[in-house]
Write a protein that holds these residues in place. Structure first.
Motif, short mmCIF file in Angstrom:
data_model
loop_
_atom_site.label_atom_id
_atom_site.label_comp_id
_atom_site.label_asym_id
_atom_site.label_seq_id
_atom_site.Cartn_x
_atom_site.Cartn_y
_atom_site.Cartn_z
N ARG A 140 0.74 6.21 0.08
CA ARG A 140 1.53 6.33 -1.14
C ARG A 140 2.16 4.99 -1.52
O ARG A 140 2.19 4.61 -2.69
N ALA A 143 7.10 10.54 -5.27
CA ALA A 143 7.97 9.64 -4.51
C ALA A 143 9.43 9.74 -4.97
O ALA A 143 10.28 8.97 -4.53
N PRO A 196 2.18 10.11 -8.91
CA PRO A 196 2.61 9.52 -7.63
C PRO A 196 4.09 9.14 -7.64
O PRO A 196 4.76 9.23 -6.61
N THR A 204 0.27 9.16 5.41
CA THR A 204 0.43 9.64 4.03
C THR A 204 1.42 8.74 3.28
O THR A 204 1.17 8.34 2.15
#
Ligand SMILES: Nc1ncnc2c1ncn2[C@@H]1O[C@H](COP(=O)(O)OP(=O)(O)OP(=O)(O)O)[C@@H](O)[C@H]1O
Ligand SMILES: [Mg+2]
Length: 243
Positions: free
Chosen positions: A82, A111, A107, A78
């Motif tokens: 990303r 993050a 995204p 994952t």
């Protein structure tokens, strides 16, 4: 940048196992723009998803930027996706309840990037896909080509090394599809982005530097296009955008 060795995948339905990918080897250099073609059901999407760590092979090795992604745990994969991969899909896969700006920022929020940095980045990304002024629109208020450009901006938001696109022009008419292809092509040239694009369409494939055909679980052909054969020249002739 990407090295694939002996990738195998089969699906078992009931008692019968059908091989989809049969020991595929492929090497991709940084900055290549590759089209993957092949009949429906030949395993193009399965293959692309494996490169991006969305699916796992039954056997073989996939190394992206020195990372053996077939050995990562679910959580590591994952994070790998990303931080290293931008996905673009045929149906855009935008979040309908978020605005254009929020979709592109998504995204980066996930993050936990700095809010001010995100804001600046969203502005720059939307500019690079020529969607300034559409920040507050919802996806349903945009044309297909515009939605795909939002998806491209989102795919670029984490500064990926690799862009994986599955039929990115599949839902678009020729003219809008051409806009999207030109955008991908210029991003590829300007930023030395590595792009792997699945397509049925010979015209879309003409934008790539290299065309790989999958058939019956193997790479049937792998052709580098000579400079000038691919694109804007030929493509714009074919496209005849609204003269
Ligand atoms: N989860 C699954 N379970 C069983 N079979 C599957 C699964 N996913 C894909 N397949 C089978 O694997 C084969 C390859 O599918 P894939 O979606 O990769 O093909 P494709 O080349 O992308 O086709 P298209 O051009 O129609 O998108 C197909 O025969 C499909 O039925
Ligand atoms: Mg597919």
């Amino acid at each position: 940048m990407l090295s694939i060795k002996g990738i195998e995948k089969s699906y078992t339905i009931g008692e019968t196992a059908s091989p989809i990918l049969n020991k595929i080897d492929l090497h991709v250099e940084k900055g290549e723009f590759i089209a993957i073609m092949g009949p429906s059901g030949s395993g193009k999407s399965t293959f692309l998803n494996m490169l991006g760590g969305l699916d796992t092979p039954d056997g073989g090795d996939i190394t992206v930027d020195g990372k053996a992604i077939h050995r990562l745990t679910e959580t590591q994969r994952t994070l790998f996706r990303r931080d290293h991969v931008g996905f673009i899909f045929q149906n855009y896969q935008l979040l309908p309840n978020l605005t254009v700006a929020e979709n592109v920022a998504f995204p980066m929020h996930a993050a936990r990037k700095d809010k001010k940095e995100i804001k600046e980045q969203v502005h720059d990304l939307l500019k690079s896909v020529s969607l300034e002024g559409k920040e507050k629109n919802y996806p349903s208020q945009l044309s297909g080509g515009q939605q795909q450009r939002v998806a491209i901006a989102r795919a670029l938001s984490m500064n990926p090394n690799l862009i994986l696109a599955d039929e990115p022009t599949g839902n678009l008419d020729r003219r809008t599809g051409t806009e999207v292809l030109r955008l991908l092509s210029s991003l590829h040239r300007q930023n030395q982005l590595t792009i792997i694009m699945v397509t049925h369409d010979v015209y879309a494939a003409s934008y790539a530097d290299r065309i790989i055909s999958l058939k019956d679980g193997v790479i049937e052909s792998d052709i580098r296009q000579t400079e000038g054969a691919h694109h804007d020249g030929m493509a714009s002739l074919l496209a005849k955008p609204n003269s």
